[in-house]
Every structure is written in C-alpha cells, then in structure tokens.
Design an enzyme around this catalytic site. Structure first.
Site, PDB file in Angstrom:
ATOM      1  N   ASP A  67     -11.256  10.893  -5.311  1.00  0.00           N
ATOM      2  CA  ASP A  67     -12.497  11.683  -5.364  1.00  0.00           C
ATOM      3  C   ASP A  67     -12.205  12.991  -6.091  1.00  0.00           C
ATOM      4  OD1 ASP A  67     -10.841  12.759  -3.266  1.00  0.00           O
ATOM      5  OD2 ASP A  67     -12.547  13.979  -2.656  1.00  0.00           O
ATOM      6  N   ARG A 103      -9.961   6.549   5.498  1.00  0.00           N
ATOM      7  CA  ARG A 103     -10.364   7.748   6.235  1.00  0.00           C
ATOM      8  C   ARG A 103     -10.603   8.919   5.270  1.00  0.00           C
ATOM      9  NH1 ARG A 103      -7.278   9.771  11.549  1.00  0.00           N
ATOM     10  NH2 ARG A 103      -7.841   7.650  12.102  1.00  0.00           N
ATOM     11  N   ASP A 133      -2.241  12.129  -2.950  1.00  0.00           N
ATOM     12  CA  ASP A 133      -2.302  13.601  -2.938  1.00  0.00           C
ATOM     13  C   ASP A 133      -2.541  14.083  -4.365  1.00  0.00           C
ATOM     14  OD1 ASP A 133      -1.776  13.818  -0.195  1.00  0.00           O
ATOM     15  OD2 ASP A 133       0.363  13.550  -0.550  1.00  0.00           O
ATOM     16  N   GLU A 188       0.840  -1.209   0.000  1.00  0.00           N
ATOM     17  CA  GLU A 188       0.000   0.000   0.000  1.00  0.00           C
ATOM     18  C   GLU A 188       0.872   1.254   0.000  1.00  0.00           C
ATOM     19  OE1 GLU A 188      -3.609  -0.084   2.210  1.00  0.00           O
ATOM     20  OE2 GLU A 188      -3.793   2.107   2.189  1.00  0.00           O
TER      21      GLU A 188
HETATM   22  C1  LIG Z   1      -4.606  12.199   0.684  1.00  0.00           C
HETATM   23  S1  LIG Z   1      -3.709  11.114   1.696  1.00  0.00           S
HETATM   24  C2  LIG Z   1      -4.634   9.598   1.583  1.00  0.00           C
HETATM   25  C3  LIG Z   1      -4.294   8.638   2.678  1.00  0.00           C
HETATM   26  C4  LIG Z   1      -5.043   7.290   2.647  1.00  0.00           C
HETATM   27  N1  LIG Z   1      -4.635   6.508   1.498  1.00  0.00           N
HETATM   28  C5  LIG Z   1      -6.542   7.469   2.667  1.00  0.00           C
HETATM   29  O1  LIG Z   1      -7.179   7.230   1.624  1.00  0.00           O
HETATM   30  O2  LIG Z   1      -7.072   7.863   3.719  1.00  0.00           O
HETATM   31  C6  LIG Z   1      -2.276  10.722   0.697  1.00  0.00           C
HETATM   32  C7  LIG Z   1      -1.165  10.093   1.505  1.00  0.00           C
HETATM   33  O3  LIG Z   1      -0.087   9.739   0.646  1.00  0.00           O
HETATM   34  C8  LIG Z   1       1.102   9.924   1.387  1.00  0.00           C
HETATM   35  N2  LIG Z   1       2.247  10.016   0.472  1.00  0.00           N
HETATM   36  C9  LIG Z   1       2.619  11.077  -0.274  1.00  0.00           C
HETATM   37  N3  LIG Z   1       3.730  10.791  -0.961  1.00  0.00           N
HETATM   38  C10 LIG Z   1       4.072   9.518  -0.647  1.00  0.00           C
HETATM   39  C11 LIG Z   1       5.144   8.666  -1.027  1.00  0.00           C
HETATM   40  N4  LIG Z   1       6.089   9.062  -1.868  1.00  0.00           N
HETATM   41  N5  LIG Z   1       5.186   7.419  -0.508  1.00  0.00           N
HETATM   42  C12 LIG Z   1       4.233   7.005   0.358  1.00  0.00           C
HETATM   43  N6  LIG Z   1       3.205   7.776   0.752  1.00  0.00           N
HETATM   44  C13 LIG Z   1       3.118   9.009   0.254  1.00  0.00           C
HETATM   45  C14 LIG Z   1       0.835  11.200   2.174  1.00  0.00           C
HETATM   46  O4  LIG Z   1       1.686  11.352   3.290  1.00  0.00           O
HETATM   47  C15 LIG Z   1      -0.614  11.018   2.565  1.00  0.00           C
HETATM   48  O5  LIG Z   1      -0.770  10.404   3.825  1.00  0.00           O
END
Ligand SMILES: C[S@@+](CC[C@H](N)C(=O)[O-])C[C@H]1O[C@@H](n2cnc3c(N)ncnc32)[C@H](O)[C@@H]1O
Length: 231
Positions: free
Chosen positions: A172, A211, A136, A62
């Site tokens: 989304d 979440r 993101d 993941e």
């Molecule tokens: C918008 S959040 C969504 C989190 C989760 N997947 C959810 O749906 O609730 C995007 C996540 O991707 C993580 N992220 C960003 N760049 C990343 C990377 N290079 N490797 C792993 N995670 C990363 C961020 O820290 C953030 O927690």
C-alpha cells in the site's frame, strides 16, 4: 533495531527492525515452547516438500508472514500443499502458532528469522508460490537496499520458483510500489499477469487479506496486488 550486514544480497542476514514486542502471556509462551519446536524448519540440509511433509506436493513460501493469517487461510484452503513461513518477529510467530493450533493445520513449517537464509536452502525450481505481502517499506532512499524487493532477493525468488510458479507481491506504499515496478518491469524471469487495471487494483481470488493490508485499508490507503508468473 538490529542490522546485520553482508556483501551478498541473497545470503545476508536481512534482519532489520524489531524481533520482539510485548511480553508473551503464559498460553503464548506455551505455544512457543511446545508447538514451535515441532514445526520448525530444520537448521541444516536441503529443504524440500518431501523432507518437511513426506510428500512432493506443491510448496509455498511466505516471506514475512506478520501474524500468519494469510498463510493459515491459504494452508487451510490447500490442505494437500505444504507451506513454509518465515518471520523474525516473535509476537508474529506466536500469532501464526495460534492459527495453526486453532485450525489444526498439519501443512505449515516455520522459521523464526530471515526468510532468505531459508530460501537459499530450497533446491532451485521447487516452489509453486512465493508471497511477499506488505514488506517493510524502508521509504528513505538511503535505506532502499534494505527493501526485500531488490535485485538479489528477486533473483533468488526467481531461481527457487518452478516454471509456471507464481510470485505474489502486495503493498500500500507508493514509494515501494514505484520501486517494485522498477525492479520487476521487464524482468526476464517473470511475466506480469495483469491484463487490465482491476487486476492489480482489486484483491485477486485466493489471496486472503493480511492484517497489515486491513490496517492500510482502514487508514484509507489504496492497496496494489501483483501476480507474476515464473517464465
Ligand atoms: C509490514 S509487515 C507485514 C506483515 C504481513 N505480511 C502482513 O501483510 O500483515 C512486514 C513483515 O516482514 C518481516 N520481515 C522483515 N524482514 C524479514 C526477513 N528478512 N525475513 C522474513 N521476514 C521479514 C517483519 O518482521 C514484518 O513482520
């Protein structure tokens, strides 16, 4: 915000955005100090189900697990499978550690940092599932290269999945949706599993809500779900 650059889109330190938020409470700090070291993906060497879990059962990966609820529910559903979760955000990692402790999950390993650096160390053709849930969005066109859904990372995901393995992607965000469709449509390594609109408009079974997804729904956003099979 940190932004490390690299010329190679599959090996870069793709760390953009925040890595820590509110101060940890003592119980959370204890999870970081005691539980995290025992569950960390090793710093060196190949990463396989055998090396992490001592068996060659299916391996799930993941990218950006947020607070880890999806990963924890999947790992609980599939106790014989191994899960690797990567997330640079400390408070998210603490959330995942809490789920792992509360559900007593022995089948998860974590990396607090960039997912692609770990994905690169997994032998080709060895993953059964890769999850990229609500990455993101980086909605501004000038930041499009920062999106996880881009040619380099998608090639890497394709290489690491075994034939028949599955890549799940959810968003989304309308800009990200259009971008992802452009990257994935007609991709020679993937077959889109949707046969009719409901397949991508409703959350498929065995796909726990994240979440971020719950928040998007509360805000009245539509959410799209994509399942791609590695050819
Ligand atoms: C918008 S959040 C969504 C989190 C989760 N997947 C959810 O749906 O609730 C995007 C996540 O991707 C993580 N992220 C960003 N760049 C990343 C990377 N290079 N490797 C792993 N995670 C990363 C961020 O820290 C953030 O927690």
């Amino acid at each position: 915000m940190t932004a490390h650059k690299s010329g190679d889109p599959t090996t870069l330190n793709r760390l953009y955005g925040r890595q820590s938020g509110h101060k940890l409470r003592p119980g959370q700090q204890e999870l970081v100090d005691r539980l995290l070291p025992a569950l960390c993906v090793p710093e060196e060497g190949d990463i396989t189900a055998e090396s992490l879990f001592g068996h060659d059962h299916p391996l799930h990966f993941e990218i950006g697990f947020g607070a880890g609820e999806h990963m924890a529910i999947r790992a609980d559903m599939l106790p014989d499978h191994g899960f690797i979760g990567c997330e640079p955000f400390l408070n998210g990692v603490v959330g995942a550690l809490g789920h792992i402790r509360d559900k007593s999950l022995p089948n998860i390993r974590l990396h607090m940092g960039d997912a692609l650096s770990v994905l690169n160390r997994i032998p080709d053709g060895s993953l059964s599932f890769v999850y990229l849930l609500h990455p993101d969005p980086w909605p501004k066109a000038r930041h499009a290269k920062r999106r996880m859904m881009n040619k380099g990372p998608v090639e890497l995901i394709a290489r690491k999945l075994k034939p028949g393995g599955e890549f799940r992607f959810g968003t989304d965000h309308p800009v990200y949706l259009r971008w992802a469709l452009m990257v994935m449509n007609g991709h020679p390594a993937f077959e889109w599993l949707a046969k009719e609109p409901k397949d991508f408009l409703t959350r498929p079974g065995g796909w726990p809500e994240t979440r971020y997804e719950a928040k998007a729904r509360r805000q009245g956003h539509e959410v799209w779900y994509f399942r791609y099979r590695r050819i």
